[in-house]
Design an enzyme around this catalytic site. Structure first.
Site, PDB file in Angstrom:
ATOM      1  N   ASP A 114       0.840  -1.188   0.000  1.00  0.00           N
ATOM      2  CA  ASP A 114       0.000   0.000   0.000  1.00  0.00           C
ATOM      3  C   ASP A 114       0.885   1.250   0.000  1.00  0.00           C
ATOM      4  OD1 ASP A 114      -3.041   0.804   0.545  1.00  0.00           O
ATOM      5  OD2 ASP A 114      -1.753   2.193   1.648  1.00  0.00           O
ATOM      6  N   ILE A 115       0.655   2.135  -0.951  1.00  0.00           N
ATOM      7  CA  ILE A 115       1.460   3.354  -1.051  1.00  0.00           C
ATOM      8  C   ILE A 115       1.153   4.273   0.128  1.00  0.00           C
ATOM      9  CG2 ILE A 115       1.983   5.368  -2.471  1.00  0.00           C
ATOM     10  CD1 ILE A 115       1.101   3.769  -4.904  1.00  0.00           C
ATOM     11  N   ASN A 122      -2.550  13.286  -4.741  1.00  0.00           N
ATOM     12  CA  ASN A 122      -3.709  13.836  -5.445  1.00  0.00           C
ATOM     13  C   ASN A 122      -4.061  15.229  -4.939  1.00  0.00           C
ATOM     14  OD1 ASN A 122      -4.086  11.535  -7.052  1.00  0.00           O
ATOM     15  ND2 ASN A 122      -5.310  10.526  -5.472  1.00  0.00           N
ATOM     16  N   HIS A 127      -4.738  14.710  -9.546  1.00  0.00           N
ATOM     17  CA  HIS A 127      -4.940  13.283  -9.794  1.00  0.00           C
ATOM     18  C   HIS A 127      -4.035  12.750 -10.897  1.00  0.00           C
ATOM     19  CE1 HIS A 127      -8.397  12.515  -7.164  1.00  0.00           C
ATOM     20  NE2 HIS A 127      -8.747  13.762  -7.427  1.00  0.00           N
ATOM     21  N   ASP A 131      -1.829   9.270 -10.779  1.00  0.00           N
ATOM     22  CA  ASP A 131      -1.779   8.212 -11.801  1.00  0.00           C
ATOM     23  C   ASP A 131      -0.332   7.894 -12.185  1.00  0.00           C
ATOM     24  OD1 ASP A 131      -4.514   8.157 -11.770  1.00  0.00           O
ATOM     25  OD2 ASP A 131      -4.775   9.293 -13.634  1.00  0.00           O
ATOM     26  N   GLU A 157      -4.646   2.494  -4.388  1.00  0.00           N
ATOM     27  CA  GLU A 157      -3.185   2.460  -4.276  1.00  0.00           C
ATOM     28  C   GLU A 157      -2.691   1.151  -3.679  1.00  0.00           C
ATOM     29  OE1 GLU A 157      -4.699   4.554  -0.494  1.00  0.00           O
ATOM     30  OE2 GLU A 157      -5.286   4.262  -2.571  1.00  0.00           O
TER      31      GLU A 157
END
Length: 238
Positions: A114-115, A122, A127, A131, A157
């Site tokens: 998980d980031i 964001n 956003h 990405d 994420e």
């Protein structure tokens, strides 16, 4: 056989058939056909059959082309259903399907990645930057894993990986390599500037006697332990 050969063959069959029929009729008493009329029959047969054969062959070639395009589109759609469009990794369903194929094997391990602080990318940079970060992280994970391992994006994420056929030490080293690869990223934001990325990783051994979700749940708990323990680290499930 090419289109021209098909047309020539079909016309030839038509003409030859006409000659055979005329010859058979000619030997019937009272039905003799003079030889000069054979030329007329051949000419009429060729004149009529040629445009018909051209039309049919062209239609057949067009149908074959359309069928080939349809097969390519279906194959592309099937591929897209298996691949996450943003990251290029396996989609959630495709990852579970692939992992299910090897879940019964011993010595598999699961990573849940998980980031850290992804929402900040964001909020602070837009956003589009988020990405770019997702794509960069996916590439880092893929490069850190072996070609035999599985990796997919579960959503948002969050990523998952299945390390196939490795012992405990190898699994921990591989998980740490994934963490370091992500930590080493320097992602150029489309809005300007460079952002740094880290991730928290949970590691759990596969249990072939239980569903995949059970092993991933343990990895998920370990990942949250890594989050609460300071992030940017690997935690193994108890």
């Amino acid at each position: 056989m090419g289109p021209k050969q098909k047309i020539a063959f079909a016309v030839g069959v038509s003409v030859f058939g006409t000659i055979i029929i005329m010859a058979i009729v000619s030997v019937i008493p009272g039905m003799f056909i003079p030889l000069r009329y054979f030329g007329v029959g051949i000419f009429c047969s060729g004149s009529i059959s040629t445009p018909v054969c051209v039309l049919l062959v062209r239609q057949g070639e067009e149908n074959r082309r359309l069928r080939h395009e349809l097969e390519l589109r279906v194959a592309e759609l099937a591929r897209l259903a298996q691949i996450d469009g943003l990251t290029g990794l396996l989609s959630r369903n495709a990852f579970f399907d692939a992992a299910d194929q090897v879940h019964g094997q011993p010595d598999n391990w699961y990573l849940l990645i998980d980031i850290d602080h992804f929402k900040r990318f964001n909020d602070d940079h837009g956003h589009q930057t988020g990405d770019v970060v997702l794509h960069a992280v996916a590439t880092a994970i893929s490069e850190a894993l072996r070609s035999t391992d599985l990796c997919g994006r579960l959503g948002g994420e969050e990523f998952a990986a299945c390390l196939i056929d490795c012992d405990e030490d190898q699994a921990e080293r591989r998980a740490e390599l994934v963490r370091i690869s992500i930590q080493s990223l320097r992602v150029r934001a489309p809005t300007g500037g460079t952002v740094r990325v880290t991730a928290s990783i949970g590691l759990s051994a596969s249990d072939p006697t239980r569903p995949i979700e059970a092993s991933l749940h343990l990895a998920d708990l370990a990942m949250y332990a890594a989050k609460t323990g300071g992030r940017n680290q690997v935690r193994r499930a108890a």
